[in-house]
Design a protein around this motif. Structure first.
Motif, short mmCIF file in Angstrom:
data_model
loop_
_atom_site.label_atom_id
_atom_site.label_comp_id
_atom_site.label_asym_id
_atom_site.label_seq_id
_atom_site.Cartn_x
_atom_site.Cartn_y
_atom_site.Cartn_z
N SER B 347 0.81 -1.23 0.00
CA SER B 347 0.00 0.00 0.00
C SER B 347 0.84 1.27 0.00
CB SER B 347 -0.98 0.07 1.18
OG SER B 347 -0.40 0.71 2.28
N LEU B 412 -7.18 -2.61 -1.16
CA LEU B 412 -8.62 -2.46 -1.37
C LEU B 412 -9.24 -3.58 -2.20
CD1 LEU B 412 -9.63 0.44 -3.83
CD2 LEU B 412 -7.69 -1.07 -4.11
N ARG B 436 -13.25 -3.79 3.17
CA ARG B 436 -12.21 -3.06 2.45
C ARG B 436 -11.29 -3.99 1.66
NH1 ARG B 436 -10.43 1.84 0.38
NH2 ARG B 436 -8.16 1.87 0.38
S1 SF4 Z 1 -6.00 1.74 -2.85
FE1 SF4 Z 1 -5.68 3.84 -2.23
S2 SF4 Z 1 -4.95 3.62 -0.16
FE2 SF4 Z 1 -4.66 1.64 -1.09
S3 SF4 Z 1 -2.62 1.64 -1.94
FE3 SF4 Z 1 -3.98 2.32 -3.55
S4 SF4 Z 1 -3.92 4.55 -3.42
FE4 SF4 Z 1 -3.15 3.74 -1.48
#
Ligand code: SF4
Lengths: 220, 483
Positions: B347, B412, B436
């Motif tokens: 992430s 995500l 999530r």
């Molecule tokens: S989904 Fe959003 S929070 Fe997760 S790594 Fe990608 S940019 Fe970052």
């Protein structure tokens, strides 16, 4: 500010939003995040069309296993309740819309039928995204939210009136004071919530600002 | 209102004018674009017969939907394939630079901007992504925006925004061994609340923040949004300049570096700065933390007992109760030993080279627990390449981790990297919201990369301070340091 009135034309298809009137629907709970409003798997789309049916999807359906077969079943989420199908005023708790910046979330709500959201407080990116769609986000104090939620649950057909200009919410013969962010109020009631044309109206000033910035390669 | 802060200064310099609504029209110095939130904006632009105003200040990458295993085209997931193709078409038509997976520069948008030196102090940075706050680590004003605003920025290179108040978050003292930037920001959110920052931007400072490297500062700024703040930043200093000096933007252009450095130094908040609020956090008292619930504010020190929902104020009790129902934690007990099924190092919060090094210190010479599925997803192709030069991929692979290609991945769960059923994930990401990570029964425990590594090895939440750390041997240490 001296230059506060050179707003340029508003885009023709952004009508003023003075008030929203319609039946209410309550989604209870605080910190309802954008992953709940619209789970990430529904973001794999090139347009916003059709997102309405996925609003609150993971809360509206659950998998039930009977005799080894898994079935998807509707929960008692208000967005599943036929009595609320015509609702246009969503009533929520505090910090609603926290999480990601996905405009898909308010898009899904709007396409489901929501034209205004009333709540105790909103995450700022979410409120800004609502504004960009002409959907007011209006705040009430906690007790007033609770009372309004109970009312719309008890009477799904009754109208709730959200008056953006007056900063009030009216229902059941009473009117309660609400708060609308000043900039949002102005943009909505003046029909200037679609900002592209407004921003584009001053090209020279944009260039001037850019050319004064040490890190931007100047143009023209 | 605040005065003479970095925020005030940079805001004023970018202000084109005040709009009739009272919002300011702000010039955007860097617009970052990714595949998920941009297609509709490009569509709206076309509908209105407008062109991209400043392709030279716009930069694209693909991160959210890209697979991290088989990346041959077309992608196995047709929806992902169509989103990447759409971005390829949009950037091609508009002449926007694109860190395509074929370039060796692709990665998470908040990793690639800083590593290429695109993100600089005193800039305004926007992106259709809430974690844009990450770029504030460089002393930039960085905001996540929605798709309609992306349209505005594409069309005009400006955006309508309201100025916020400034809260100085001062972290005093010195961090204990084993305590990282992730623990700092989770502690800040625990103290100030997930909506405590609404109406504010956060200026992080104090000895703990000053001592942090850029990766740590990015971790802190990244999660500003989880604390409700519109943005977060750290004032630029020598640490910032050292990072920038080596990047693509300046490595070959020391004159430009010297020139801009004057500007960067001029924007610091300085002694006469006035803040709307100042909060002090005791850095000496921070311990490695882990989340017990379903918001990033539901945080507890690894040795502390999980709080009883009844101990919260009335409004928060129900939220805490529901969160604990979901995660299945026991109030009164510490999180130590809480079993995990998946360990995710990745992430935009924690997938930079130093994060991977940090996790590797725990993993080196050890094996991950038999019941744990471990995934390391570097933040960018450059991070991956640098890590491979140091042999970190081997360290992780030998321990039983999967070493994947860069992207958002299990942060995500928009690609195949998802939790299954009610799996528990020790995750270095930033959100533990229900659903999530791709499964609505799935449970996410946020923690530092080091703590994720410790949990992977032992099979449950572990106080990483109790594990010996194994440093790379000298040969590895002297490997080329790449950003
Ligand atoms: S989904 Fe959003 S929070 Fe997760 S790594 Fe990608 S940019 Fe970052």
């Amino acid at each position: 500010m001296s230059d506060a009135n050179d707003g340029g034309p508003s885009t023709p298809d952004t009508p003023a939003v003075e008030r929203v009137e319609g039946p209410g629907i309550a989604v209870r709970g605080d910190d309802v995040d954008t992953d709940q409003i619209l789970p990430a798997r529904f973001l794999k789309v090139l347009t916003f069309e059709g997102l309405g049916e996925f609003a609150f999807f993971d809360q509206r359906f659950e998998e039930v296993e009977t005799d080894g077969t898994v079935e998807e079943r509707e929960t008692d989420h208000p967005f599943n309740d036929p009595a609320h199908r015509d609702a246009s005023v969503l009533v929520v708790g505090s910090n609603f819309g926290c999480g990601s910046s996905r405009e898909h979330a308010p898009q899904a709500l709007q396409r489901w039928g929501i034209d205004a959201v009333v709540g105790e407080s909103f995450a700022e990116i979410f409120a800004g995204n609502c504004l960009a769609l002409g959907v007011p986000t209006v705040t009430l104090d906690g007790d007033a939210v609770e009372a309004l939620q109970s009312f719309v649950e008890a009477d799904p057909d009754a109208d709730v009136v959200v008056d953006v200009g007056e900063e009030t919410v009216s229902y059941d013969g009473r009117t309660v004071d609400a708060t609308v962010d000043d900039a949002h109020q102005h943009a909505l009631t003046e029909g200037q919530w679609d900002t592209t044309a407004q921003l584009a109206a001053v090209p020279e000033r944009i260039t001037e600002t850019a050319n004064d910035l040490p890190y931007v390669e100047s143009t023209r | 209102m605040s005065e003479n802060t970095l925020y005030d200064d940079v805001w004023d310099r970018h202000r084109v004018r005040t709009l009739p609504s009272g919002q300011d029209q702000l010039f955007v110095g860097l617009h970052l674009v990714h595949e998920v939130t941009s297609p509709q904006a490009f569509g709206m632009l076309e509908e209105r017969d407008r062109e991209v105003a400043r392709p030279d200040l716009t930069h694209a990458t693909a991160d959210h939907i890209v697979p991290t295993d088989d990346r041959s085209r077309p992608y196995g997931d047709a929806a992902a394939e169509s989103m990447l193709s759409e971005l390829e078409a949009n950037v091609g038509d508009s002449d926007i630079a694109f860190d395509h997976p074929d370039t060796g520069r692709q990665g998470i948008v908040h990793v690639v901007g800083p590593e290429q030196g695109r993100t600089q102090p005193g800039m305004t940075v926007v992106c259709g992504d809430s974690h844009t706050a990450t770029h504030g680590a460089f002393g930039a004003l960085a905001f996540g925006i929605g798709t309609s605003q992306i349209r505005d920025v594409l069309a005009t290179q400006t955006v309508a925004m309201e100025k916020k108040r400034v809260r100085r978050v001062e972290v005093t003292g010195e961090l204990d061994d084993g305590v990282t930037a992730k623990d700092v920001i989770l502690t800040v959110i625990r103290e100030l609340g997930t909506d405590g920052g609404v109406g504010y931007v956060y200026e992080y400072g104090g000895p703990v923040v000053e001592a942090m490297d850029m990766a740590g500062r990015m971790t802190v700024c990244n999660m500003s949004i989880e604390g409700g703040a519109r943005a977060g930043y750290v004032e630029p200093d020598e640490t910032t300049y050292e990072w920038l000096r080596e990047t693509d933007a300046f490595a070959e252009d020391p004159e430009r570096f010297a020139e801009l450095r004057e500007y960067w130094e001029s924007i610091r908040s300085g002694p006469d700065a006035e803040y709307d609020d100042v909060v002090t956090i005791d850095g000496d008292a921070i311990e490695p933390v882990v989340t017990w619930g379903t918001t990033p504010g539901q945080v507890v020190g690894v040795t502390e007992p999980v709080p009883d929902p009844d101990s919260f104020e009335e409004g928060e009790r129900e939220v805490a109760r529901r969160a604990q129902d979901h995660t299945g934690v026991t109030p009164g007990e510490s999180m130590q030993g809480y079993p995990v099924d998946v360990a995710f190092v990745g992430s935009c919060t924690n997938a930079r080279l130093s994060d991977l090094r940090d996790a590797a210190r725990v993993v080196r010479g050890r094996e991950i627990h038999d019941d744990v599925r471990g995934l390391v997803v570097p933040g960018s192709q450059r991070v991956a390449a640098a890590a491979e030069r140091e042999g970190l991929d081997t360290v992780f692979r030998d321990a039983g981790f999967q070493w994947r290609a860069p992207g958002c991945s299990m942060c995500l769960g928009m690609n195949d990297d998802q939790l299954v059923g009610d799996e528990v994930c020790a995750s270095s990401s930033n959100r533990n919201f229900v659903g999530r990570q791709g499964s609505k029964e799935g449970r996410t425990l946020l923690m530092s990369p080091r703590m994720v590594a410790a949990a992977a090895v032992t099979g449950g939440v572990t106080d990483v301070r109790e594990m010996s750390l194994v440093e790379a041997d000298d040969a590895e240490e002297t490997a080329e340091v790449t950003r």
